[in-house]
Every structure is written in structure tokens, then in C-alpha cells.
Design a protein around this motif. Structure first.
Motif, mmCIF file in Angstrom:
data_model
loop_
_atom_site.group_PDB
_atom_site.id
_atom_site.type_symbol
_atom_site.label_atom_id
_atom_site.label_comp_id
_atom_site.label_asym_id
_atom_site.label_seq_id
_atom_site.Cartn_x
_atom_site.Cartn_y
_atom_site.Cartn_z
ATOM 1 N N PRO A 128 0.798 -1.228 0.000
ATOM 2 C CA PRO A 128 0.000 0.000 0.000
ATOM 3 C C PRO A 128 0.834 1.284 0.000
ATOM 4 O O PRO A 128 0.373 2.323 -0.474
ATOM 5 N N ASP A 129 2.064 1.205 0.530
ATOM 6 C CA ASP A 129 2.888 2.416 0.625
ATOM 7 C C ASP A 129 4.366 2.039 0.697
ATOM 8 O O ASP A 129 4.722 0.861 0.738
ATOM 9 N N LEU A 130 5.227 3.065 0.713
ATOM 10 C CA LEU A 130 6.671 2.823 0.737
ATOM 11 C C LEU A 130 7.157 2.055 1.970
ATOM 12 O O LEU A 130 7.948 1.119 1.830
ATOM 13 N N PRO A 131 6.724 2.423 3.179
ATOM 14 C CA PRO A 131 7.200 1.663 4.337
ATOM 15 C C PRO A 131 6.838 0.174 4.258
ATOM 16 O O PRO A 131 7.660 -0.698 4.571
ATOM 17 N N ALA A 132 5.638 -0.130 3.816
ATOM 18 C CA ALA A 132 5.230 -1.533 3.699
ATOM 19 C C ALA A 132 6.038 -2.242 2.620
ATOM 20 O O ALA A 132 6.440 -3.399 2.789
ATOM 21 N N ALA A 133 6.304 -1.563 1.512
ATOM 22 C CA ALA A 133 7.102 -2.155 0.432
ATOM 23 C C ALA A 133 8.525 -2.417 0.895
ATOM 24 O O ALA A 133 9.092 -3.481 0.627
ATOM 25 N N THR A 134 9.094 -1.471 1.612
ATOM 26 C CA THR A 134 10.456 -1.641 2.136
ATOM 27 C C THR A 134 10.514 -2.820 3.098
ATOM 28 O O THR A 134 11.454 -3.609 3.069
ATOM 29 N N HIS A 135 9.494 -2.947 3.923
ATOM 30 C CA HIS A 135 9.430 -4.078 4.857
ATOM 31 C C HIS A 135 9.399 -5.407 4.093
ATOM 32 O O HIS A 135 10.091 -6.361 4.476
ATOM 33 N N LEU A 136 8.629 -5.481 3.020
ATOM 34 C CA LEU A 136 8.555 -6.715 2.228
ATOM 35 C C LEU A 136 9.912 -7.064 1.619
ATOM 36 O O LEU A 136 10.309 -8.224 1.597
ATOM 37 N N VAL A 137 10.635 -6.053 1.134
ATOM 38 C CA VAL A 137 11.958 -6.312 0.565
ATOM 39 C C VAL A 137 12.901 -6.807 1.647
ATOM 40 O O VAL A 137 13.636 -7.772 1.445
ATOM 41 N N ARG A 138 12.888 -6.164 2.794
ATOM 42 C CA ARG A 138 13.774 -6.579 3.885
ATOM 43 C C ARG A 138 13.464 -8.002 4.350
ATOM 44 O O ARG A 138 14.353 -8.727 4.766
ATOM 45 N N ALA A 139 12.197 -8.387 4.284
ATOM 46 C CA ALA A 139 11.791 -9.732 4.677
ATOM 47 C C ALA A 139 12.076 -10.738 3.561
ATOM 48 O O ALA A 139 11.807 -11.926 3.730
ATOM 49 N N ARG A 140 12.627 -10.240 2.447
ATOM 50 C CA ARG A 140 12.937 -11.083 1.284
ATOM 51 C C ARG A 140 11.704 -11.870 0.857
ATOM 52 O O ARG A 140 11.684 -13.095 0.840
ATOM 53 N N ILE A 141 10.682 -11.130 0.533
ATOM 54 C CA ILE A 141 9.404 -11.706 0.138
ATOM 55 C C ILE A 141 9.584 -12.784 -0.919
ATOM 56 O O ILE A 141 10.485 -12.700 -1.739
#
Length: 118
Positions: free
Chosen positions: A99-112
């Protein structure tokens, strides 16, 4: 369009109207980096007012290249217009969307996990 890399994550902020004339600029911004890729790429689409099929094609091509390199690509902040375009073209399932940049960054860090190939 702006591109920044912070803490190993590349963020591409896209704004304005996009058609065939801008496809090469977007493709260049989304290209995997030679000599090593970031942890992932986040594409902030919250500022896109208009886009045509060449825009979607460029995003899809970038997604495929990222998937082959095992580098997450996450779309963030889809406008209702872009969300509808992805639904109409049945591309929603091809992307990881936040939905937004913080959520997207979290997904990348979690190695989605990357979208499954069909």
C-alpha cells in the motif's frame, strides 16, 4: 522520476504521465545494476496520473528480470487508475504490491517470496 539507493534498497519514484515515449527511461531506472544488485527494488507509483500499455509492459519486463535474478521488486502506492489497469490486464498476480513505501520496504527486507511463474 527519481532513483535512490538507501540501506541496500533501490527506490524508484515515478510521477506524471507515461506512454511509449517514457518507456525507455522507466526501463533504464528499473534495470538491474551491473556488478551486484540491491536487496530489492521498490517502485513508488503513487504519483502516476496516466499510463498506457507500454508502461505496464515495462513494469512486467522488469519484474521478470528481477525474478530471474532472485531480487524482489515491489510496487507501492498504486493509484486507483493503475490498480484497475492491473486488474483488467490480469497482471495483479504477477506483482508484489504494497500500500505504501514503508510496507514495500518491509517486504523487501523480509525477502518476500517472488510471484510464481505460470
Amino acid at each position: 522520476m527519481t532513483v535512490a539507493i538507501a540501506d541496500g534498497i533501490r527506490t524508484v519514484r515515478v510521477a506524471g504521465e507515461f506512454d511509449t515515449d517514457e518507456a525507455d527511461v522507466l526501463a533504464h531506472a528499473l534495470a538491474l545494476l551491473p556488478g551486484g544488485s540491491p536487496l530489492g527494488t521498490v517502485v513508488d507509483l503513487s504519483g502516476v496520473a496516466f499510463a498506457d500499455s507500454s508502461f505496464l509492459h515495462t513494469l512486467f519486463t522488469a519484474q521478470q528480470r528481477h525474478a530471474r535474478a532472485a531480487v524482489p521488486l515491489v510496487l507501492a502506492g498504486l493509484t486507483p487508475f493503475l490498480q484497475r489497469m492491473l486488474e483488467l490486464t490480469d497482471l495483479t498476480r504477477a506483482f508484489t504490491i504494497a500500500p505504501d513505501l514503508p510496507a514495500a520496504t518491509h517486504l523487501v527486507r523480509a525477502r518476500i517470496p517472488l510471484p510464481r511463474r505460470r
